[in-house]
Every structure is written in structure tokens, then in C-alpha cells.
Scaffold this active site. Structure first.
Site, PDB file in Angstrom:
ATOM      1  N   GLU A 240      41.395  37.538  36.298  1.00 44.23           N
ATOM      2  CA  GLU A 240      41.618  39.131  36.444  1.00 44.23           C
ATOM      3  C   GLU A 240      41.805  39.446  34.889  1.00 44.23           C
ATOM      4  OE1 GLU A 240      39.955  40.565  38.732  1.00 44.23           O
ATOM      5  OE2 GLU A 240      40.715  40.231  40.786  1.00 44.23           O
TER       6      GLU A 240
ATOM      7  N   ASP B   1      35.957  29.154  42.839  1.00 40.76           N
ATOM      8  CA  ASP B   1      37.371  29.779  43.448  1.00 40.76           C
ATOM      9  C   ASP B   1      37.081  29.924  44.942  1.00 40.76           C
ATOM     10  OD1 ASP B   1      35.084  31.697  43.507  1.00 40.76           O
ATOM     11  OD2 ASP B   1      36.216  33.081  42.147  1.00 40.76           O
TER      12      ASP B   1
ATOM     13  N   ASN C 142      35.339  44.642  36.540  1.00 47.21           N
ATOM     14  CA  ASN C 142      36.645  44.604  35.452  1.00 47.21           C
ATOM     15  C   ASN C 142      36.329  43.560  34.679  1.00 47.21           C
ATOM     16  OD1 ASN C 142      37.084  42.399  36.983  1.00 47.21           O
ATOM     17  ND2 ASN C 142      39.123  43.256  37.900  1.00 47.21           N
TER      18      ASN C 142
END
Ligand code: PGA
Length: 240
Positions: free
Chosen positions: A143, A67, A136
Site C-alpha cells: 500500500e 499475496d 491507489n
């Protein structure tokens, strides 16, 4: 999913470097997927020192990073481009043309994502992908809620991710978006090693261990992959 517990950060870094070295011993022209963040820094340090001792060459390797932030140029110290130069690429012999990081400054971001996906395919696909895990459950910048079918795409960074990474930025400059390989891109790798270290990863690892597969915890897709190693540990005294 193979779980390997390490006693300290040094061991995590050594074991991760060994997995990469073994991959290159069996296939010197491997296609390697690389990660950034705090966790793999020790692995890169190990690989660089093994390269300097002439124990390993990366001359035939092709590398694809997971990324990059959108809006950060190569010259900006917080970009993953700079991170990779600083921690790894600037010290080893991977040919410049064989180093790939998504272009967060591309005018046509969608086109850049498609092109990234195509060049992974053209390389023959990723043999070994290194990933970290967010608090998370993100892998790459996928995400919670990201489709398991996702390919390289533009994503909004979650509040949790922005909080975790804010330490690297001036508040005003923290990007809100990134380009990331998708979950499907990651899952197509022939093998995956997940690195997790420190108490702030404890809850995410506990969730991963339940084996429950859910879109609200992206790393859980890895349970559907046949060859995943999780290298993990918590701080020992005096660390962290
Ligand atoms: P970290 O990042 O290595 O800096 O904890 C991992 C991640 O968020 O994927």
C-alpha cells in the site's frame, strides 16, 4: 517501461497468456510470480485452455503468488489459495510442491514471511512476475507508503483496497491484514508484466505514466526496473 494498449479484455488476456507462454518456451523451468484479483482471470482461462489443447505444459514451472489474506484458511472461498485452485492450479500440471502462496494462517507470520522470501531465493529467483495495480497504486498488497526496500511482510490493508475488494466478502469477514511480497521482492524479478483493465484503473495508469517515482504511489518503483510491460485497456461497449 513498455506500454501496450489492448482493444478489449479478451485481447488483454490473450496477450498476457502469450507473454507467459513465450517465457516458458524459452525456459520451461521458469519461476513465475502470479497475481490474483479480477484482472488476471481471463489470462488464467487462456492458459488453462491452451494446456487442455496440449499446447503448453507447466510441469517444470515453479510458481509464487504475490499475496494472501491473513486469517483466511485454504478452504475459504475468498482466500487466494481457493482463487488459484479455482482459476488455475486445479486445472494444470504445476506440481503441488512447486506452487507457493503465502500462508495467511501461519502461527508465526514473521517466520512465514522469511521462509517465503528464502524459498523464492532458493528457486533461483522469479523470471517473470505478473502484477495488477490497485486504484491507489498498490502492487501486491504494498500500500502507499511501503518502503521500496520491503521484502515479504505483513501489511495492513488500506481503506481503498478494502473498499475495492469488499465485493468478494461479507462485510464482517473482510480481512484487515495480508502477507505480501515486498516491493523489493517484486523488483528482483527479471521481468514484470502489469495488467490493468477498466475505467477504475484510469487514474492510477495516468499517475504511473507521469514517470514520477514516489513512495505514495508504490507502482512507481517499476520505473526503476529495466524490463516492465504494461498491458492495459478500457472497457469497450457492452463490457464491464
Ligand atoms: P483487480 O486487483 O485485478 O481485482 O483490479 C488488482 C489489484 O488490486 O492489484
Amino acid at each position: 517501461m513498455r506500454w501496450i494498449k489492448v482493444k478489449d479484455y479478451e485481447e488483454l488476456s490473450e496477450k498476457a497468456a502469450e507473454i507467459l507462454m513465450k517465457q516458458l518456451e524459452s525456459k520451461p523451468d521458469s519461476v513465475i510470480g502470479l497475481a490474483t484479483g479480477g484482472t488476471p482471470i481471463g489470462m488464467y482461462r487462456q492458459l488453462v485452455s491452451r494446456f487442455k489443447r496440449e499446447e503448453i505444459s507447466f510441469a517444470r514451472v515453479t510458481a509464487f503468488n504475490l499475496d494472501e489474506y491473513i486469517g483466511l484458511g485454504k478452504e475459504q472461498p475468498e482466500s487466494f489459495y481457493s482463487y488459484m485452485e479455482h482459476h488455475f492450479f486445479g486445472h494444470v500440471d504445476i506440481p503441488v510442491a512447486s506452487r507457493h502462496i503465502p500462508d495467511g494462517m501461519a502461527e508465526n507470520l514473521e517466520g512465514a514471511c522469511e521462509a517465503y522470501e528464502s524459498s523464492i531465493e532458493a528457486s533461483g529467483g522469479i523470471d517473470l512476475q505478473v502484477v495488477g495495480i490497485g486504484q491507489n497504486g498498490h502492487i501486491g498488497f504494498n500500500e502507499p507508503g511501503t518502503s521500496f526496500q520491503s521484502r515479504t511482510h505483513v501489511t495492513e490493508l488500506s481503506a481503498s483496497t478494502r473498499r475495492a475488494n469488499a465485493k468478494y466478502f461479507d462485510v464482517k469477514e473482510m480481512p484487515e491484514q495480508a502477507i505480501t511480497m515486498g516491493l523489493q521482492t517484486i523488483m528482483k524479478a527479471r521481468s514484470i508484466v502489469l495488467l490493468a483493465y477498466g475505467h477504475e484503473k484510469r487514474d492510477a495508469l495516468a499517475q504511473l505514466r507521469t514517470g514520477k517515482i514516489t513512495g505514495s504511489f508504490p507502482a512507481s518503483c517499476l520505473h526503476e526496473h529495466p524490463n516492465v510491460t504494461v498491458l492495459y485497456g478500457e472497457e469497450s461497449e457492452g463490457e464491464g
